[in-house]
Design a protein around this motif. Structure first.
Motif, PDB file in Angstrom:
ATOM      1  N   ALA A 171      47.460  36.548  43.268  1.00  0.00           N
ATOM      2  CA  ALA A 171      46.193  36.060  43.810  1.00  0.00           C
ATOM      3  C   ALA A 171      45.154  37.171  43.832  1.00  0.00           C
ATOM      4  O   ALA A 171      45.482  38.366  43.837  1.00  0.00           O
ATOM      5  CB  ALA A 171      46.404  35.507  45.214  1.00  0.00           C
ATOM      6  N   LEU A 172      43.912  36.769  43.852  1.00  0.00           N
ATOM      7  CA  LEU A 172      42.815  37.731  43.932  1.00  0.00           C
ATOM      8  C   LEU A 172      42.758  38.299  45.343  1.00  0.00           C
ATOM      9  O   LEU A 172      42.573  37.553  46.313  1.00  0.00           O
ATOM     10  CB  LEU A 172      41.493  37.028  43.594  1.00  0.00           C
ATOM     11  N   PRO A 173      42.900  39.617  45.508  1.00  0.00           N
ATOM     12  CA  PRO A 173      42.856  40.195  46.860  1.00  0.00           C
ATOM     13  C   PRO A 173      41.441  40.202  47.405  1.00  0.00           C
ATOM     14  O   PRO A 173      40.463  39.952  46.691  1.00  0.00           O
ATOM     15  CB  PRO A 173      43.370  41.619  46.640  1.00  0.00           C
ATOM     16  N   THR A 174      41.330  40.518  48.680  1.00  0.00           N
ATOM     17  CA  THR A 174      40.025  40.509  49.338  1.00  0.00           C
ATOM     18  C   THR A 174      39.053  41.460  48.659  1.00  0.00           C
ATOM     19  O   THR A 174      37.889  41.118  48.425  1.00  0.00           O
ATOM     20  CB  THR A 174      40.181  40.883  50.833  1.00  0.00           C
ATOM     21  N   TRP A 175      39.513  42.663  48.323  1.00  0.00           N
ATOM     22  CA  TRP A 175      38.602  43.618  47.666  1.00  0.00           C
ATOM     23  C   TRP A 175      38.163  43.091  46.302  1.00  0.00           C
ATOM     24  O   TRP A 175      37.020  43.305  45.880  1.00  0.00           O
ATOM     25  CB  TRP A 175      39.261  44.992  47.528  1.00  0.00           C
ATOM     26  N   GLY A 176      39.065  42.396  45.596  1.00  0.00           N
ATOM     27  CA  GLY A 176      38.704  41.824  44.307  1.00  0.00           C
ATOM     28  C   GLY A 176      37.701  40.702  44.449  1.00  0.00           C
ATOM     29  O   GLY A 176      36.779  40.569  43.636  1.00  0.00           O
ATOM     30  N   PHE A 177      37.878  39.885  45.479  1.00  0.00           N
ATOM     31  CA  PHE A 177      36.910  38.815  45.735  1.00  0.00           C
ATOM     32  C   PHE A 177      35.528  39.407  46.007  1.00  0.00           C
ATOM     33  O   PHE A 177      34.519  38.941  45.458  1.00  0.00           O
ATOM     34  CB  PHE A 177      37.374  37.986  46.936  1.00  0.00           C
ATOM     35  N   LEU A 178      35.478  40.444  46.845  1.00  0.00           N
ATOM     36  CA  LEU A 178      34.200  41.047  47.184  1.00  0.00           C
ATOM     37  C   LEU A 178      33.553  41.698  45.966  1.00  0.00           C
ATOM     38  O   LEU A 178      32.352  41.526  45.719  1.00  0.00           O
ATOM     39  CB  LEU A 178      34.402  42.085  48.293  1.00  0.00           C
TER      40      LEU A 178
END
Length: 401
Positions: A53-60
């Motif tokens: 899954a896309l991690p939080t830092w990747g989403f941001l």
């Protein structure tokens, strides 16, 4: 620039500056950094990642700062320019109103219907942007052959369409465009994957053969920018959709190569336009340079995603706060709110299909894409390289503008 495709500037002549720097928009080094560099980063991230899954830092970083932010940079081509608004008032009023009305109607039919329509509009937008970049490089290099245009377009559509076919034919995938089920899946399409893959391979061979023929027989200069766009399009769409199966790898290969070049184009355009209209809101933002340009886009992107998360998704409280266990809105309220929150991207898709076309091209836009603002002949087509007033860029109209 997504849906403008081959109509982008048509055959606007490359000017002396463009000739001096070759068939590049902003210069060899910058073009290769924007197009080749963004693809290299995306592919490296996909290769180094173990998937998942896309991690939080990747989403941001990738969703908010690239994908959503690039949508808001469209403002520099449209709503931040009072003169542009006066030239096309009906267009800039009607498009968001129509998008919102259509969105509400689709959402009232069902949420999946809304997201499915938006997902396919987005796919068309992404594909047509690549067609558009290739068209620009072809025009900058003076490639006027119908064979080149047909082959270029066919290969880009194959390089994007074949992975999409694979996606539709091999459910379930570990990623989606917007929400689960927004693409129509049909395992029966699997029978077409092999034959159409062979067609794709044949088009790639024909493209390489045509490039070799132009270089060795016609003695034409290497159109490096076009070849980079074609190659990176094929690589990123294949890696992100077919070769890997993870939300992270799909996201990085999907949004970086789409959003970064677009933001580069909008900054180039805004800088050119600010020189023409130094008192416009656009120019006031550009007075702060690249940081101000990006800062406005990032602020709007973060605000938009915060509204989405606080009011609709509720899945990233670590970024936006407001964790809740139950939906805040009922179906009818969501049918009014969700299309409103999606309005920036829906408007971006629709306006982007129009504003980069030949009849909308004016001096700042032409220069931002590496062209001279040429003249128009009696048939409404662009004139020769120097036009009727070769001493002044932008002194005469071009291509129906």
């Amino acid at each position: 620039m997504a849906s403008a495709g081959p109509d982008l500037l048509g055959a606007l002549p490359a000017g002396r500056r463009a000739a001096a720097r070759g068939a590049f928009l902003w210069g060899r080094g910058l073009d290769l950094a924007v197009f080749g560099g963004s693809a290299a980063v995306a592919l490296a991230l996909a290769a180094l990642s173990s998937g998942g899954a896309l991690p939080t830092w990747g989403f941001l970083l990738f969703v908010v700062c690239v994908d959503v932010a690039h949508v808001h940079t469209t403002l520099f081509r449209t709503y931040l320019d009072p003169e542009e608004l006066r030239r096309h008032p009906a267009l800039y009023a009607a498009v968001p109103l129509a998008c919102y009305a259509a969105g509400v109607a689709l959402h009232l039919a069902s949420e999946l219907t809304f997201w499915r329509a938006l997902a396919y509009a987005a796919v068309i937008h992404f594909v047509r942007q690549q067609v558009g970049w290739v068209a620009i490089y072809r025009a900058l290099a003076g490639e006027r052959s119908r064979v080149d245009r047909l082959l270029d377009d066919a290969l880009i559509y194959a390089a994007t369409g074949w992975p999409l076919l694979y996606w539709h034919a091999h459910p379930p995938r570990a990623f989606q465009w917007f929400v689960d089920g927004d693409f129509v899946s049909s395992p029966r399409l699997a029978a077409a994957v092999g034959p159409l893959g062979a067609v794709y391979a044949a088009l790639a061979v024909a493209y390489v053969a045509r490039a070799v023929q132009r270089a060795r027989v016609a003695r034409a200069p290497l159109n490096l920018g076009k070849h980079v766009v074609v190659t990176t399009t094929a690589a990123t769409w294949y890696v992100g959709i077919v070769a890997t199966d993870s939300d992270f790898q799909f996201t990085v290969t999907n949004v970086i190569v789409h959003g970064v070049p677009y933001m580069a184009l909008l900054f180039a355009y805004a800088r050119e336009r600010a020189r023409e209209a130094p008192r416009s809101p656009l120019a006031r933002v550009l007075a702060g340079g690249l940081l101000a340009f990006l800062g406005l886009a990032l602020a709007l992107a973060f605000a938009e995603e915060m509204l989405w998360d606080r009011l609709v998704w509720h899945d990233r409280p670590e970024l936006f706060g407001g964790a809740v266990e139950e939906p805040l809105l009922g179906p009818r309220a969501r049918a009014l709110l969700v299309p409103l929150l999606a309005l920036p991207q829906a408007t971006h898709y629709m306006l982007d299909a129009v504003v980069w076309r030949r009849r909308h091209t004016r001096p700042a836009q032409a220069r931002a894409l590496g062209f001279r603002y040429g003249t128009v002949d009696g048939a409404g087509n662009p004139g020769g390289e120097d036009g009727g007033d070769s001493g002044r860029d932008g002194a005469r109209g071009a291509a129906g503008a």
